[in-house]
Design a protein around this motif. Structure first.
Motif, PDB file in Angstrom:
ATOM      1  N   ALA A  72       0.810  -1.212   0.000  1.00 28.82           N
ATOM      2  CA  ALA A  72       0.000   0.000   0.000  1.00 28.82           C
ATOM      3  C   ALA A  72       0.846   1.266   0.000  1.00 28.82           C
ATOM      4  O   ALA A  72       0.409   2.313  -0.474  1.00 28.82           O
ATOM      5  CB  ALA A  72      -0.945  -0.010   1.197  1.00 28.82           C
ATOM      6  N   ASN A  73       2.070   1.192   0.515  1.00 28.25           N
ATOM      7  CA  ASN A  73       2.956   2.361   0.559  1.00 28.25           C
ATOM      8  C   ASN A  73       3.840   2.483  -0.680  1.00 28.25           C
ATOM      9  O   ASN A  73       4.661   3.394  -0.751  1.00 28.25           O
ATOM     10  CB  ASN A  73       3.836   2.294   1.810  1.00 28.25           C
ATOM     11  CG  ASN A  73       3.011   2.332   3.078  1.00 28.25           C
ATOM     12  OD1 ASN A  73       1.998   3.034   3.137  1.00 28.25           O
ATOM     13  ND2 ASN A  73       3.414   1.575   4.076  1.00 28.25           N
ATOM     14  N   GLY A  74       3.718   1.550  -1.609  1.00 26.59           N
ATOM     15  CA  GLY A  74       4.512   1.613  -2.828  1.00 26.59           C
ATOM     16  C   GLY A  74       5.854   0.927  -2.741  1.00 26.59           C
ATOM     17  O   GLY A  74       6.687   1.090  -3.615  1.00 26.59           O
ATOM     18  N   TYR A  75       6.068   0.142  -1.688  1.00 23.10           N
ATOM     19  CA  TYR A  75       7.326  -0.593  -1.553  1.00 23.10           C
ATOM     20  C   TYR A  75       7.197  -1.961  -2.197  1.00 23.10           C
ATOM     21  O   TYR A  75       6.158  -2.612  -2.083  1.00 23.10           O
ATOM     22  CB  TYR A  75       7.717  -0.749  -0.077  1.00 23.10           C
ATOM     23  CG  TYR A  75       8.039   0.561   0.594  1.00 23.10           C
ATOM     24  CD1 TYR A  75       9.170   1.286   0.233  1.00 23.10           C
ATOM     25  CD2 TYR A  75       7.199   1.078   1.574  1.00 23.10           C
ATOM     26  CE1 TYR A  75       9.455   2.496   0.839  1.00 23.10           C
ATOM     27  CE2 TYR A  75       7.466   2.283   2.184  1.00 23.10           C
ATOM     28  CZ  TYR A  75       8.600   2.989   1.808  1.00 23.10           C
ATOM     29  OH  TYR A  75       8.878   4.189   2.412  1.00 23.10           O
ATOM     30  N   GLU A  76       8.260  -2.412  -2.817  1.00 22.81           N
ATOM     31  CA  GLU A  76       8.241  -3.715  -3.476  1.00 22.81           C
ATOM     32  C   GLU A  76       8.371  -4.831  -2.451  1.00 22.81           C
ATOM     33  O   GLU A  76       9.239  -4.796  -1.583  1.00 22.81           O
ATOM     34  CB  GLU A  76       9.377  -3.805  -4.501  1.00 22.81           C
ATOM     35  CG  GLU A  76       9.298  -5.035  -5.352  1.00 22.81           C
ATOM     36  CD  GLU A  76      10.300  -5.024  -6.498  1.00 22.81           C
ATOM     37  OE1 GLU A  76      10.475  -6.099  -7.099  1.00 22.81           O
ATOM     38  OE2 GLU A  76      10.889  -3.972  -6.793  1.00 22.81           O
ATOM     39  N   LEU A  77       7.475  -5.815  -2.562  1.00 22.02           N
ATOM     40  CA  LEU A  77       7.507  -6.966  -1.670  1.00 22.02           C
ATOM     41  C   LEU A  77       8.422  -8.042  -2.250  1.00 22.02           C
ATOM     42  O   LEU A  77       8.630  -8.110  -3.454  1.00 22.02           O
ATOM     43  CB  LEU A  77       6.094  -7.523  -1.479  1.00 22.02           C
ATOM     44  CG  LEU A  77       5.059  -6.564  -0.877  1.00 22.02           C
ATOM     45  CD1 LEU A  77       3.700  -7.235  -0.801  1.00 22.02           C
ATOM     46  CD2 LEU A  77       5.497  -6.094   0.505  1.00 22.02           C
ATOM     47  N   LYS A  78       8.939  -8.880  -1.382  1.00 22.25           N
ATOM     48  CA  LYS A  78       9.839  -9.965  -1.791  1.00 22.25           C
ATOM     49  C   LYS A  78       9.054 -11.263  -1.977  1.00 22.25           C
ATOM     50  O   LYS A  78       8.270 -11.655  -1.121  1.00 22.25           O
ATOM     51  CB  LYS A  78      10.929 -10.191  -0.742  1.00 22.25           C
ATOM     52  CG  LYS A  78      11.754  -8.979  -0.428  1.00 22.25           C
ATOM     53  CD  LYS A  78      12.723  -8.695  -1.534  1.00 22.25           C
ATOM     54  CE  LYS A  78      13.595  -7.517  -1.152  1.00 22.25           C
ATOM     55  NZ  LYS A  78      13.941  -6.693  -2.268  1.00 22.25           N
ATOM     56  N   SER A  79       9.311 -11.916  -3.109  1.00 21.56           N
ATOM     57  CA  SER A  79       8.678 -13.201  -3.378  1.00 21.56           C
ATOM     58  C   SER A  79       9.140 -14.218  -2.345  1.00 21.56           C
ATOM     59  O   SER A  79      10.289 -14.202  -1.924  1.00 21.56           O
ATOM     60  CB  SER A  79       9.044 -13.670  -4.784  1.00 21.56           C
ATOM     61  OG  SER A  79       8.485 -14.920  -5.039  1.00 21.56           O
ATOM     62  N   SER A  80       8.253 -15.094  -1.937  1.00 22.93           N
ATOM     63  CA  SER A  80       8.460 -16.151  -0.940  1.00 22.93           C
ATOM     64  C   SER A  80       8.503 -15.617   0.480  1.00 22.93           C
ATOM     65  O   SER A  80       8.069 -16.298   1.388  1.00 22.93           O
ATOM     66  CB  SER A  80       9.732 -16.968  -1.211  1.00 22.93           C
ATOM     67  OG  SER A  80       9.629 -17.607  -2.448  1.00 22.93           O
ATOM     68  N   ASP A  81       9.011 -14.414   0.714  1.00 25.29           N
ATOM     69  CA  ASP A  81       9.006 -13.835   2.058  1.00 25.29           C
ATOM     70  C   ASP A  81       7.685 -13.127   2.350  1.00 25.29           C
ATOM     71  O   ASP A  81       7.104 -13.285   3.422  1.00 25.29           O
ATOM     72  CB  ASP A  81      10.153 -12.833   2.231  1.00 25.29           C
ATOM     73  CG  ASP A  81      11.518 -13.483   2.233  1.00 25.29           C
ATOM     74  OD1 ASP A  81      11.595 -14.712   2.469  1.00 25.29           O
ATOM     75  OD2 ASP A  81      12.513 -12.764   1.994  1.00 25.29           O
TER      76      ASP A  81
END
Length: 186
Positions: A72-81
């Motif tokens: 929601a804040n525009g930060y990229e999430l890490k796959s699997s984590d």
């Protein structure tokens, strides 16, 4: 949406004597490979917390891959984590963010129906490339009047260059939406 049959004259220029149905079948295969390799059919979908994470896939298309996911804040999430993706295109968010935006790719299914509507941008911009891919396959057919392996190889190289060009265009378009990651120097 555009019809792939509009590209039959381009295939006939490259491979004379071919039947319309054969050309149309090979155009469908070339279009499918073009979309899969170039990842040009990119889609975006927002998923809110508590919603089913199934991605919207156009009719006669299949899920290819997820490029990246933003919170929601525009930060990229890490796959699997922070999230996982199933092979059928369902995103499960592990992180407790209220909303995520998923950037993903689709491609046409292997067997296309006769009335299949292709993407206008691809057909208009890369018509010659798709015709090159169809001609490369047709020219490899054994025991036909138009069999020519040298020309097939030539058109195959042009087809590969075309979908690589489309891949660069698609990556540049996605990079404009992807946030820059801060670098950590030690």
């Amino acid at each position: 949406m555009a019809q792939l049959s509009s590209l039959i004259p381009l295939v006939r220029e490259r491979c004379g004597g071919v039947l319309d149905q054969m050309a149309k079948d090979q155009l469908g295969r070339a279009y499918q490979k073009f979309c899969y390799e170039s990842r040009f059919l990119a889609r975006t979908q927002e998923i809110e917390q508590g919603q089913d994470g199934a991605l919207n896939i156009d009719s006669d298309h299949v899920f290819v891959s997820v490029d990246f996911v933003l919170d929601a804040n525009g930060y990229e999430l890490k796959s699997s984590d922070d999230y996982t993706v199933s092979p059928n295109g369902t995103v499960t968010v592990i992180n407790t963010t209220p909303k995520v935006r998923v950037f993903y790719h689709i491609a046409p299914q292997f067997l296309l129906p006769n009335d299949f509507e292709a993407d206008n941008t691809i057909v208009n911009r890369w018509a010659d490339t798709i015709a090159d891919g169809a001609a490369a396959n047709l020219l490899m057919m054994p025991n036909t009047d138009w069999t020519d392996l040298a020309k097939s190889d030539y058109y195959k190289r042009r087809f590969t260059d075309g979908y690589r060009d489309a891949f660069r265009v698609a990556v540049n378009a996605l990079d404009e939406q992807r946030p820059s990651q801060p670098r950590v120097f030690y």
